[in-house]
Scaffold this motif. Structure first.
Motif, PDB file in Angstrom:
ATOM      1  N   GLY A 399       0.818  -1.183   0.135  1.00 47.55           N
ATOM      2  CA  GLY A 399       0.005  -0.096  -0.023  1.00 47.55           C
ATOM      3  C   GLY A 399       0.699   1.282  -0.059  1.00 47.55           C
ATOM      4  O   GLY A 399       0.571   2.212  -0.805  1.00 47.55           O
ATOM      5  N   ASP A 400       2.006   1.364   0.701  1.00 48.47           N
ATOM      6  CA  ASP A 400       2.989   2.464   0.855  1.00 48.47           C
ATOM      7  C   ASP A 400       3.702   2.488  -0.635  1.00 48.47           C
ATOM      8  O   ASP A 400       3.594   3.646  -1.018  1.00 48.47           O
ATOM      9  N   LYS A 401       3.766   1.568  -1.326  1.00 50.79           N
ATOM     10  CA  LYS A 401       4.408   1.694  -2.713  1.00 50.79           C
ATOM     11  C   LYS A 401       3.311   2.241  -3.438  1.00 50.79           C
ATOM     12  O   LYS A 401       3.754   3.190  -4.238  1.00 50.79           O
ATOM     13  N   LEU A 402       2.314   1.803  -3.395  1.00 49.33           N
ATOM     14  CA  LEU A 402       1.158   2.444  -4.368  1.00 49.33           C
ATOM     15  C   LEU A 402       0.927   3.946  -4.215  1.00 49.33           C
ATOM     16  O   LEU A 402       0.556   4.672  -4.970  1.00 49.33           O
ATOM     17  N   LEU A 403       0.911   4.322  -2.839  1.00 49.96           N
ATOM     18  CA  LEU A 403       0.710   5.722  -2.620  1.00 49.96           C
ATOM     19  C   LEU A 403       2.033   6.530  -3.127  1.00 49.96           C
ATOM     20  O   LEU A 403       1.733   7.692  -3.435  1.00 49.96           O
ATOM     21  N   ARG A 404       3.251   6.097  -2.970  1.00 51.04           N
ATOM     22  CA  ARG A 404       4.341   6.762  -3.346  1.00 51.04           C
ATOM     23  C   ARG A 404       4.318   6.886  -4.912  1.00 51.04           C
ATOM     24  O   ARG A 404       4.546   7.995  -5.544  1.00 51.04           O
ATOM     25  N   ILE A 405       3.715   5.530  -5.556  1.00 49.71           N
ATOM     26  CA  ILE A 405       3.537   5.902  -6.988  1.00 49.71           C
ATOM     27  C   ILE A 405       2.654   6.761  -7.461  1.00 49.71           C
ATOM     28  O   ILE A 405       3.045   7.673  -8.638  1.00 49.71           O
ATOM     29  N   PHE A 406       1.300   6.638  -6.810  1.00 51.12           N
ATOM     30  CA  PHE A 406       0.348   7.776  -7.213  1.00 51.12           C
ATOM     31  C   PHE A 406       0.884   9.134  -7.241  1.00 51.12           C
ATOM     32  O   PHE A 406       0.380  10.092  -7.880  1.00 51.12           O
ATOM     33  N   ALA A 407       1.478   9.401  -5.759  1.00 48.15           N
ATOM     34  CA  ALA A 407       1.894  10.765  -5.505  1.00 48.15           C
ATOM     35  C   ALA A 407       2.714  11.224  -6.424  1.00 48.15           C
ATOM     36  O   ALA A 407       2.778  12.474  -6.925  1.00 48.15           O
ATOM     37  N   ALA A 408       3.749  10.465  -6.716  1.00 47.58           N
ATOM     38  CA  ALA A 408       4.908  10.942  -7.798  1.00 47.58           C
ATOM     39  C   ALA A 408       4.337  11.455  -9.074  1.00 47.58           C
ATOM     40  O   ALA A 408       4.586  12.265  -9.753  1.00 47.58           O
ATOM     41  N   ALA A 409       3.347  10.414  -9.696  1.00 43.15           N
ATOM     42  CA  ALA A 409       2.759  10.694 -10.892  1.00 43.15           C
ATOM     43  C   ALA A 409       1.830  11.674 -10.900  1.00 43.15           C
ATOM     44  O   ALA A 409       1.754  12.493 -11.936  1.00 43.15           O
ATOM     45  N   ALA A 412       3.959  14.922 -11.113  1.00 46.08           N
ATOM     46  CA  ALA A 412       4.593  14.878 -12.377  1.00 46.08           C
ATOM     47  C   ALA A 412       3.713  15.470 -13.454  1.00 46.08           C
ATOM     48  O   ALA A 412       3.891  16.429 -14.299  1.00 46.08           O
ATOM     49  N   GLU A 413       2.381  15.044 -13.335  1.00 46.72           N
ATOM     50  CA  GLU A 413       1.313  15.571 -14.258  1.00 46.72           C
ATOM     51  C   GLU A 413       1.009  16.761 -14.313  1.00 46.72           C
ATOM     52  O   GLU A 413       0.802  17.418 -15.254  1.00 46.72           O
ATOM     53  N   LEU A 414       0.715  17.238 -12.839  1.00 49.73           N
ATOM     54  CA  LEU A 414       0.619  18.623 -12.627  1.00 49.73           C
ATOM     55  C   LEU A 414       1.562  19.624 -13.031  1.00 49.73           C
ATOM     56  O   LEU A 414       1.241  20.651 -13.829  1.00 49.73           O
ATOM     57  N   GLY A 415       2.903  19.183 -13.036  1.00 51.50           N
ATOM     58  CA  GLY A 415       4.150  19.935 -13.326  1.00 51.50           C
ATOM     59  C   GLY A 415       4.120  21.249 -12.651  1.00 51.50           C
ATOM     60  O   GLY A 415       3.841  21.465 -11.509  1.00 51.50           O
ATOM     61  N   ARG A 416       4.240  22.348 -13.610  1.00 54.18           N
ATOM     62  CA  ARG A 416       4.514  23.758 -12.999  1.00 54.18           C
ATOM     63  C   ARG A 416       2.979  24.568 -12.848  1.00 54.18           C
ATOM     64  O   ARG A 416       2.811  25.607 -12.261  1.00 54.18           O
ATOM     65  N   HIS A 443      -5.469  14.443 -15.463  1.00 49.85           N
ATOM     66  CA  HIS A 443      -4.225  14.232 -14.424  1.00 49.85           C
ATOM     67  C   HIS A 443      -4.565  13.085 -13.492  1.00 49.85           C
ATOM     68  O   HIS A 443      -3.534  12.382 -13.244  1.00 49.85           O
ATOM     69  N   VAL A 444      -5.576  13.197 -12.707  1.00 48.31           N
ATOM     70  CA  VAL A 444      -5.902  12.103 -11.936  1.00 48.31           C
ATOM     71  C   VAL A 444      -5.841  10.783 -12.656  1.00 48.31           C
ATOM     72  O   VAL A 444      -5.283   9.896 -11.912  1.00 48.31           O
ATOM     73  N   ASP A 445      -6.532  10.721 -13.686  1.00 51.57           N
ATOM     74  CA  ASP A 445      -6.640   9.530 -14.169  1.00 51.57           C
ATOM     75  C   ASP A 445      -5.243   8.706 -14.541  1.00 51.57           C
ATOM     76  O   ASP A 445      -4.982   7.637 -14.433  1.00 51.57           O
ATOM     77  N   ALA A 446      -4.429   9.795 -15.121  1.00 51.51           N
ATOM     78  CA  ALA A 446      -3.079   9.177 -15.339  1.00 51.51           C
ATOM     79  C   ALA A 446      -2.331   8.724 -14.273  1.00 51.51           C
ATOM     80  O   ALA A 446      -1.449   7.841 -14.153  1.00 51.51           O
ATOM     81  N   ALA A 447      -2.281   9.277 -12.996  1.00 53.53           N
ATOM     82  CA  ALA A 447      -1.796   9.031 -11.949  1.00 53.53           C
ATOM     83  C   ALA A 447      -2.306   7.678 -11.433  1.00 53.53           C
ATOM     84  O   ALA A 447      -1.652   6.837 -10.861  1.00 53.53           O
ATOM     85  N   VAL A 448      -3.654   7.309 -11.525  1.00 50.34           N
ATOM     86  CA  VAL A 448      -4.362   6.205 -11.002  1.00 50.34           C
ATOM     87  C   VAL A 448      -3.688   5.126 -12.033  1.00 50.34           C
ATOM     88  O   VAL A 448      -3.576   3.813 -11.669  1.00 50.34           O
ATOM     89  N   SER A 455      -0.268  -2.429  -8.742  1.00 50.93           N
ATOM     90  CA  SER A 455      -1.284  -3.250  -7.796  1.00 50.93           C
ATOM     91  C   SER A 455      -2.763  -2.418  -8.220  1.00 50.93           C
ATOM     92  O   SER A 455      -2.867  -1.370  -8.619  1.00 50.93           O
ATOM     93  N   PRO A 456      -3.875  -3.404  -8.135  1.00 52.00           N
ATOM     94  CA  PRO A 456      -5.108  -2.848  -8.373  1.00 52.00           C
ATOM     95  C   PRO A 456      -5.462  -1.586  -7.559  1.00 52.00           C
ATOM     96  O   PRO A 456      -5.204  -1.790  -6.234  1.00 52.00           O
ATOM     97  N   LEU A 457      -6.134  -0.772  -8.160  1.00 56.39           N
ATOM     98  CA  LEU A 457      -6.551   0.559  -7.407  1.00 56.39           C
ATOM     99  C   LEU A 457      -7.810   0.550  -7.881  1.00 56.39           C
ATOM    100  O   LEU A 457      -8.311   0.797  -9.090  1.00 56.39           O
ATOM    101  N   VAL A 458      -8.812   0.766  -6.879  1.00 57.85           N
ATOM    102  CA  VAL A 458     -10.328   0.647  -7.324  1.00 57.85           C
ATOM    103  C   VAL A 458     -10.555   2.065  -8.230  1.00 57.85           C
ATOM    104  O   VAL A 458     -11.137   2.047  -9.193  1.00 57.85           O
ATOM    105  N   GLY A 459     -10.035   3.036  -7.701  1.00 54.95           N
ATOM    106  CA  GLY A 459     -10.055   4.387  -8.214  1.00 54.95           C
ATOM    107  C   GLY A 459      -9.798   5.401  -7.273  1.00 54.95           C
ATOM    108  O   GLY A 459      -9.235   5.337  -6.190  1.00 54.95           O
TER     109      GLY A 459
END
Length: 495
Positions: A399-409, A412-416, A443-448, A455-459
């Motif tokens: 779960g922690d790995k998923l949080l890190r990947i989602f947050a980083a993505a 990155a999607e938001l950028g500046r 942007h949110v969909d790209a992070a999802v 790992s599966p994420l409902v949304g």
């Protein structure tokens, strides 16, 4: 073992030491007599007059030891200059400050140390008169008083020496001395200006450029600026150029980043003063161009992105032929102030970061949200659906790995165009430039999608509000209500 802390008035103390011009001078009989008398009166094999400089302890006179210099970190006297009263160490091997000191574990095998600070009329403690023994050596109250009396005589001799030096100046030298005092005053004012600049809420690089501009002007330097090193990349930014410097000698030196890197100037961990750059370059086999001869390189801090140095230069025809003690004091005081500013900025930056994901945290959100102006913006609250179930079935590490990947993505999607914050647990906040709901959801969909590679994420349930819809106090509640509406609709849809 760790060295003594710096006194709170270290910059002023070093300037007082520089005023007496005692460092690196030859033996003088009046000081030699005092250490002989100290050793005789206190019945010790070693007596020394030491001065505590920026990075070293230097001996002016000594008996029972070769004198010379030792690193300040190993200096007993660096502890003595912290106080007006004598420092007595009866059993150095048993003292945690000195048990592993090379002067305790090796020659001269100090067991007992007693030092009286040299307190100048200005109140600054620039050095010590000290005695030591390699075996137990109790001192009486009369012994300690004698040591203090002899230290007072050293101070008198230093004052007399400075007075005699002033008397011996010719008329031209007196004029130069007056000019030097004026420069010292200007440099003291510059140092005060450095501290005022660093107290401002400026970005570190802007603050350092302003500092080097001020210092370069105070030192009558030809050029000044900062050198930033990141991995093998060296970047020089110029903040001060002497107004009458010929155009062919601009921009700043020493030459180019490649020259700095080849000479290793950007790797120095201590202040570096070069009086003849071409000679140094010739010895190292590094080609240099231009007329730069004097270079001062002062460490100004290290952060995760790299190292920063202050760089100040003078040309061959400069009327000041070398870096003077007062110049060094100003430069090193500015370097320490810059280091403290960078450390403070870095600590504040880390305090605003979420330890798990590395993106901004709730504290940062509260600060940034409170500081928002009337410029339009979009606010979104996000809640990851199904994270609890993922933690229960695959473990919290997944779960922690998923949080890190989602947050980083997401970041990155938001950028500046925006900033992502971890609000707590599985909740995130976005503050962005005005965006349509569809654009933000993209942007949110790209992070999802990025998170689902692990790992599966409902949304993600999203609540979006725009600054035009409510005042700031109510806007967060509006986004929160919309997020929970979204969560309920998603839950009903899954039934």
């Amino acid at each position: 073992m760790s060295g003594a802390p710096l006194p709170p008035d270290e910059a002023q103390r070093l300037m007082a030491l520089a005023y007496y011009g005692i460092l690196d001078t030859p033996h003088e009989p009046q000081f030699d007599r005092i250490v002989r008398l100290a050793a005789h009166l206190l019945r010790t094999p070693v007596a020394t007059i030491n001065f505590v400089d920026q990075t070293r302890q230097w001996s002016k006179a000594s008996v029972g030891t070769g004198g010379g210099a030792v690193h300040r970190q190993d200096s007993f006297c660096a502890w003595t200059v912290l106080h007006d009263h004598p420092t007595i160490i009866e059993n150095a091997p048993a003292d945690p400050r000195f048990a592993r000191n090379p002067m305790v574990t090796g020659a001269p095998h100090i067991h007992m140390y007693a030092g009286a600070p040299l307190v100048m009329p200005s109140g600054q403690r620039i050095g010590t008169l000290c005695v030591s023994d390699h075996q137990p050596h109790p001192l009486s109250a009369d012994d300690v008083q004698a040591l203090q009396d002899l230290a007072a005589i050293v101070v008198t001799e230093l004052e007399l020496r400075a007075y005699q030096q002033r008397l011996s100046l010719s008329l031209n030298a007196q004029r130069e001395h007056t000019a030097e005092l004026q420069r010292s005053l200007e440099q003291a004012q510059a140092l005060s200006g450095v501290h005022r600049l660093l107290d401002l809420e400026l970005e570190p690089r802007d603050a350092l450029l302003a500092v080097t501009a001020l210092v370069g002007d105070a030192l009558d330097a030809d050029q000044a600026g900062i050198c930033r090193t990141q991995n093998d990349d060296v970047e020089v930014q110029v903040s001060h150029v002497r107004p009458d410097l010929p155009a062919q000698h601009q921009p700043a030196a020493p030459g180019a980043p490649a020259t700095i890197r080849a000479l290793g100037l950007n790797r120095t961990a201590e202040p570096l003063y070069i009086h003849d750059l071409p000679a140094l370059a010739a010895r190292e086999g590094v080609p240099v161009s231009g007329d730069i001869t004097q270079v001062a390189v002062i460490p100004a801090g290290q952060d995760p992105q790299g190292a920063t140095h202050l760089i100040v230069t003078r040309r061959r025809d400069h009327p000041i032929p070398e870096w003077r003690p007062a110049d060094r004091s100003l430069l090193e005081a500015a370097g320490r102030a810059a280091q403290q500013t960078l450390d403070h900025h870095q600590a504040r930056a880390w305090a605003r970061r979420d330890a798990l994901t590395g993106i901004l945290n709730r504290r940062a959100f509260d600060e940034d949200y409170a500081a928002l102006t009337e410029v339009p913006f979009t606010l979104a609250l996000l809640d990851l659906d199904g994270l609890k179930q993922l933690n229960d079935t695959q473990g919290h590490a997944q779960g922690d790995k998923l949080l890190r990947i989602f947050a980083a993505a997401l970041a990155a999607e938001l950028g500046r165009s925006g900033a992502a914050y971890r609000y707590g647990g599985d909740e995130f906040v976005v503050i962005a430039d005005p965006l349509s709901d569809d654009h933000l959801l993209e942007h949110v969909d790209a992070a999802v999608l990025a998170a689902r590679q692990l790992s599966p994420l409902v949304g993600v349930s999203v609540g979006i509000a725009h600054s035009s819809e409510a005042d700031r106090a109510a806007l967060l509640d509006l986004a929160d209500a919309r997020m929970y509406d979204s969560k309920r609709r998603r839950a009903l849809h899954r039934l």
